[in-house]
Design a protein around this motif. Structure first.
Motif, short mmCIF file in Angstrom:
data_model
loop_
_atom_site.label_atom_id
_atom_site.label_comp_id
_atom_site.label_asym_id
_atom_site.label_seq_id
_atom_site.Cartn_x
_atom_site.Cartn_y
_atom_site.Cartn_z
N PRO A 5 0.85 -1.20 0.00
CA PRO A 5 0.00 0.00 0.00
C PRO A 5 0.88 1.25 0.00
O PRO A 5 1.96 1.27 0.59
CB PRO A 5 -0.80 -0.11 1.29
N ARG A 6 0.42 2.27 -0.68
CA ARG A 6 1.16 3.53 -0.73
C ARG A 6 0.85 4.32 0.54
O ARG A 6 -0.30 4.50 0.91
CB ARG A 6 0.76 4.34 -1.95
N MET A 7 1.88 4.77 1.18
CA MET A 7 1.71 5.61 2.36
C MET A 7 1.62 7.06 1.90
O MET A 7 2.39 7.49 1.06
CB MET A 7 2.91 5.44 3.31
N ILE A 8 0.67 7.76 2.45
CA ILE A 8 0.55 9.17 2.11
C ILE A 8 0.87 9.98 3.36
O ILE A 8 0.56 9.56 4.48
CB ILE A 8 -0.85 9.53 1.58
N ALA A 9 1.47 11.10 3.15
CA ALA A 9 1.77 11.99 4.26
C ALA A 9 0.51 12.79 4.57
O ALA A 9 -0.12 13.35 3.67
CB ALA A 9 2.92 12.92 3.90
N LEU A 10 0.14 12.80 5.83
CA LEU A 10 -1.05 13.56 6.24
C LEU A 10 -0.67 15.02 6.45
O LEU A 10 0.41 15.33 6.95
CB LEU A 10 -1.62 12.98 7.53
N PRO A 11 -1.59 15.92 6.13
CA PRO A 11 -1.34 17.33 6.43
C PRO A 11 -1.14 17.51 7.93
O PRO A 11 -1.68 16.76 8.75
CB PRO A 11 -2.62 18.03 5.96
N ALA A 12 -0.38 18.52 8.30
CA ALA A 12 -0.04 18.76 9.71
C ALA A 12 -1.27 18.91 10.59
O ALA A 12 -1.30 18.39 11.71
CB ALA A 12 0.84 20.00 9.83
N ALA A 17 -4.83 16.64 14.79
CA ALA A 17 -6.15 16.17 15.24
C ALA A 17 -6.08 14.69 15.62
O ALA A 17 -6.64 14.28 16.65
CB ALA A 17 -7.20 16.40 14.16
N MET A 18 -5.39 13.89 14.81
CA MET A 18 -5.24 12.46 15.13
C MET A 18 -4.51 12.28 16.45
O MET A 18 -4.88 11.44 17.27
CB MET A 18 -4.48 11.75 14.00
N GLY A 19 -3.46 13.08 16.66
CA GLY A 19 -2.73 13.00 17.92
C GLY A 19 -3.61 13.33 19.12
O GLY A 19 -3.56 12.65 20.14
N LEU A 25 -8.49 9.17 23.68
CA LEU A 25 -8.88 7.76 23.79
C LEU A 25 -8.00 7.01 24.77
O LEU A 25 -8.48 6.16 25.53
CB LEU A 25 -8.87 7.10 22.42
N LYS A 26 -6.70 7.31 24.79
CA LYS A 26 -5.79 6.65 25.73
C LYS A 26 -6.18 7.00 27.17
O LYS A 26 -6.19 6.14 28.04
CB LYS A 26 -4.34 7.03 25.45
N SER A 27 -6.50 8.27 27.42
CA SER A 27 -6.92 8.68 28.77
C SER A 27 -8.18 7.94 29.20
O SER A 27 -8.28 7.48 30.34
CB SER A 27 -7.18 10.19 28.81
#
Length: 170
Positions: A5-12, A17-19, A25-27
């Motif tokens: 699969p091709r990995m794409i770089a996500l916009p900052a 937002a993902m972080g 969710l971890k909390s």
């Protein structure tokens, strides 16, 4: 032909937002683990016990409404808690069809051992937000939910049930 699969770089901003979602969710997951370790019950079971403690004699239909989840979900939670002897079912004096819920002594002890607010860390954090921020967040979450396919059924399932470990999952 390359099958990788091709990995794409996500916009900052997407990465940020993902972080943030991962941290949230971890909390939440860590709080559920703490609840289980200290009380022997899941987060959703603790939530159910706390609601019954606030409204002794509550019926299953009322409990489902109070928790904002489906009655079938609450019925399953109640069944488990009765089997664990943490909840008691009592029949109404005037109408034997009416079943009211009460905490047992063991249920009260489980609540007292809870390391976090019984409603959970996420609702407590949301309650700290100013009203206008919470409205903005709700609007943005609605947009995100729609982009994901808008699974309304999941909106009435306790978060502890959605995030719990399942066999074969790490």
């Amino acid at each position: 032909m390359n099958a990788e699969p091709r990995m794409i770089a996500l916009p900052a901003d997407v990465s940020a937002a993902m972080g943030s979602l991962r941290v949230i969710l971890k909390s939440v997951q860590q709080s559920f683990v703490q609840v289980k370790d200290h009380t022997g019950v899941s987060g959703s079971q603790l939530w159910c016990l706390a609601a019954v403690a606030r409204q002794p004699g509550i019926r299953v239909t009322q409990l489902a409404h109070t928790l904002g989840v489906r009655q079938a979900t609450v019925s399953k939670l109640v069944e488990v808690l009765v089997r664990k002897r943490l909840l008691l079912r009592e029949r109404g004096e005037h109408d034997q069809r009416v079943v009211m819920l009460q905490l047992s002594a063991a249920g009260q002890q489980a609540l007292q051992r809870a390391p976090v607010p019984a409603a959970g860390v996420l609702p407590q954090a949301l309650l700290k937000l100013p009203g206008e921020h919470l409205q903005q967040l709700n609007g943005l979450l609605d947009e995100l939910r729609q982009a994901l396919g808008d699974d309304r059924d999941a909106s009435r399932t306790p978060l502890a049930e959605l995030l719990r470990e399942r066999p074969g999952r790490r």
